[in-house]
Design a protein around this motif. Structure first.
Motif, short mmCIF file in Angstrom:
data_model
loop_
_atom_site.label_atom_id
_atom_site.label_comp_id
_atom_site.label_asym_id
_atom_site.label_seq_id
_atom_site.Cartn_x
_atom_site.Cartn_y
_atom_site.Cartn_z
N LEU A 204 35.59 36.18 19.42
CA LEU A 204 34.77 37.25 18.88
C LEU A 204 33.29 37.05 19.24
O LEU A 204 32.61 37.97 19.71
N ALA A 205 32.81 35.85 19.04
CA ALA A 205 31.41 35.53 19.35
C ALA A 205 31.12 35.75 20.83
O ALA A 205 30.08 36.29 21.20
N HIS A 206 32.05 35.35 21.68
CA HIS A 206 31.85 35.53 23.12
C HIS A 206 31.86 37.00 23.51
O HIS A 206 31.11 37.41 24.40
N LEU B 173 28.07 32.67 33.48
CA LEU B 173 28.75 31.59 34.16
C LEU B 173 30.26 31.68 33.92
O LEU B 173 31.07 31.57 34.85
N LEU B 174 30.63 31.92 32.68
CA LEU B 174 32.05 32.04 32.33
C LEU B 174 32.70 33.20 33.06
O LEU B 174 33.84 33.10 33.53
N ASN B 175 31.97 34.33 33.17
CA ASN B 175 32.52 35.48 33.87
C ASN B 175 32.81 35.17 35.32
O ASN B 175 33.84 35.57 35.87
N LYS B 176 31.89 34.43 35.97
CA LYS B 176 32.12 34.07 37.38
C LYS B 176 33.35 33.18 37.51
O LYS B 176 34.20 33.39 38.37
N GLY C 108 35.77 32.91 35.41
CA GLY C 108 36.95 33.69 35.05
C GLY C 108 37.44 34.52 36.23
O GLY C 108 38.64 34.58 36.50
N LYS C 109 36.51 35.13 36.95
CA LYS C 109 36.89 35.95 38.10
C LYS C 109 37.48 35.09 39.21
O LYS C 109 38.41 35.51 39.91
N MET C 110 36.94 33.88 39.36
CA MET C 110 37.49 32.99 40.38
C MET C 110 38.93 32.60 40.07
O MET C 110 39.80 32.63 40.95
N PHE C 111 39.20 32.23 38.83
CA PHE C 111 40.58 31.88 38.48
C PHE C 111 41.50 33.10 38.59
O PHE C 111 42.64 32.99 39.04
N ALA C 112 40.99 34.27 38.19
CA ALA C 112 41.80 35.49 38.31
C ALA C 112 42.16 35.72 39.78
O ALA C 112 43.29 36.12 40.10
N THR C 113 41.23 35.43 40.69
CA THR C 113 41.48 35.56 42.13
C THR C 113 42.60 34.61 42.57
O THR C 113 43.50 34.99 43.31
N ALA C 114 42.53 33.38 42.07
CA ALA C 114 43.51 32.37 42.48
C ALA C 114 44.91 32.73 41.98
O ALA C 114 45.91 32.36 42.62
N PHE C 115 45.01 33.42 40.84
CA PHE C 115 46.33 33.69 40.26
C PHE C 115 46.71 35.17 40.32
O PHE C 115 47.64 35.61 39.65
N ALA D 161 37.69 34.37 29.41
CA ALA D 161 37.03 34.90 30.61
C ALA D 161 38.07 35.22 31.68
O ALA D 161 38.00 36.26 32.35
N VAL D 162 39.06 34.35 31.85
CA VAL D 162 40.12 34.59 32.84
C VAL D 162 40.99 35.78 32.40
O VAL D 162 41.28 36.67 33.19
N ALA D 163 41.37 35.79 31.12
CA ALA D 163 42.25 36.83 30.59
C ALA D 163 41.63 38.22 30.71
O ALA D 163 42.32 39.20 30.94
N ASN D 164 40.32 38.28 30.57
CA ASN D 164 39.59 39.53 30.71
C ASN D 164 39.83 40.15 32.09
O ASN D 164 40.02 41.35 32.20
#
Lengths: 281, 281
Positions: free
Chosen positions: A144-146, B114-117, B119-126, B147-150
């Motif tokens: 939620l915070a994020h 930073l988390l968004n970047k 997250g997008k990298m892991f999303a790319t890998a999977f 971040a990944v789940a997003n």
């Protein structure tokens, strides 16, 4: 890379959505696309109009040499009201009832789209406050915070119940949980919060307010300020005089939880009273 | 609401970015704007081209009556490589060193951009795997998992070390932590994971792999499948034969941590080897 208007609109929309609250100089876009500032201004006019029409948020233009454009995400009153109804319905499902009158909310707090909506709503409520950082309590408050921090474009700091070696040196306080009256501990890594920070407290659940009150005491130790308090679900207290926290924004209010008859009664929280004038940027 | 092309491009970009991986029928956009499907097709062509040029991702068109368009976020190899260098630099800062050779990473895991970047990298890998849900271990993995789940547009499920009343009934397993050789417990709410789910495991740190191995054992209890394993920082093990996990994607690899001389040596993880052919959608 040189881009035509249609391409610029797509890329600028993406860029602005990725950088909420940040001031972007017009020259940044002009250089990015090799375009005149006057064209960029026209593009921004189209984006602003569409953002407002479609309920995405707005663009605020700051004139002058140090000026630029800022994307402010916000949710309109109507949209918020509809969404609060949906949220009440989701939370009132009897299968959420757990032994002891607790509510299962783990699925809600694990759902990115739902979290994004809730995050944007809280960001709307606190758009007018100076927020440097969002604070929450582990574990359930973290997603939620994020979600809120994402729209405010600030970092998140997490208070824990125990101190871990990977946090470095910590500050800890004892506090009395409002509902259970037990003494508990909360811990914050020393280097995670700067003196004088303006802190938005976000949590998933509040009954008497002991945890939030504890976080406020912890902030005092760091000489930091409370910028606001946002709560997903507040629970009606039998003894409202006992509530420790009075100035907060809540989305949903739990009125009655009847474990025997598997019945939950919820209504909207105080959210809509808090966003009255928040569309004047 | 009737919108001209320029307005449509802005709104469609926003809509697609908010709904990654989801199949959107062309008729949805046609109805939304009161436009012909042929105009929508042209709009999508412009958006696809811009997304690809600007490294935002791509659009995949599925023809036919049940078809539509799908936004796939991805990071190009070059962008990923640059970003891994930046990440290595951030992590190699000597002030991160904590007593015991641990690393302070709380600031990294609290930073939305930073988390968004990441997250997008892991999303790319999977991107090529069927992922129904992202799983992580409380507390530090949570922001990363979200971040990944997003970007994958799936929910998150959180494994805890202790069972809480607000989780309802739980399944727990004991496991041996790979590095400390201690017996520990991990717990997952029974109703948080469906039988047969394809689960992407995401964690912030891996040494011998005991925690990840524990999560895999827990998945077996739920008759769920491991769709992949993504690790932010892996630590070089003196005894690599002892590592329990071999098939994973890591962003950063910790080679040496010298507490006395305040020195950290890092290099890129195995990420780039994993995204070789991932731009064929």
């Amino acid at each position: 890379m040189k881009l035509r208007r249609s391409g610029r609109l797509v890329d600028m929309t993406h860029y602005l959505l990725q950088h909420p609250q940040g001031l972007v100089p017009l020259s940044f876009f002009a250089d990015r696309y090799g375009s005149a500032k006057s064209s960029i201004s026209e593009d921004l006019g189209i984006i602003k109009q569409t953002f407002e029409q479609q309920g995405i948020g707005t663009l605020v233009t700051v004139p002058g040499a140090a000026g630029g454009v800022r994307y402010i995400p916000y949710v309109s009153r109507e949209e918020a009201s509809t969404y609060l109804d949906e949220l009440c319905e989701i939370i009132a499902k009897p299968e959420r009832l757990l032994p002891g009158g607790y509510l299962y909310m783990t699925d809600i707090l694990g759902h990115p789209k739902l979290l994004n909506k809730v995050g944007k709503m809280f960001a709307t409520a606190f758009n007018h406050k100076k927020v440097d950082i969002v604070m929450t309590m582990a574990t359930k408050g973290i997603p939620l915070a994020h979600a809120v921090a994402n729209y405010l474009n600030v970092p998140v700091v997490i208070v824990r119940r125990d101190s871990r070696v990977t946090e470095g040196s910590t500050v800890s306080i004892n506090y009395v949980s409002g509902s259970s009256k037990r003494i508990q501990t909360m811990v914050l890594a020393k280097r995670s919060l700067e003196t004088g920070s303006n802190v938005l407290i976000i949590d998933d659940f509040m009954k008497a307010g002991g945890t939030v009150n504890g976080m406020m005491n912890l902030l005092a130790e760091f000489q930091a300020n409370v910028a606001g308090i946002g709560i997903l679900v507040e629970s009606e207290n039998e003894n409202m005089e006992e509530r420790l926290i009075h100035d907060y924004v809540s989305l949903v209010k739990l009125d009655k939880v009847n474990e025997r008859d598997k019945y939950i009664e919820v209504q909207k929280g105080n959210y809509l009273q808090h966003i009255k004038n928040n569309t004047n940027f």
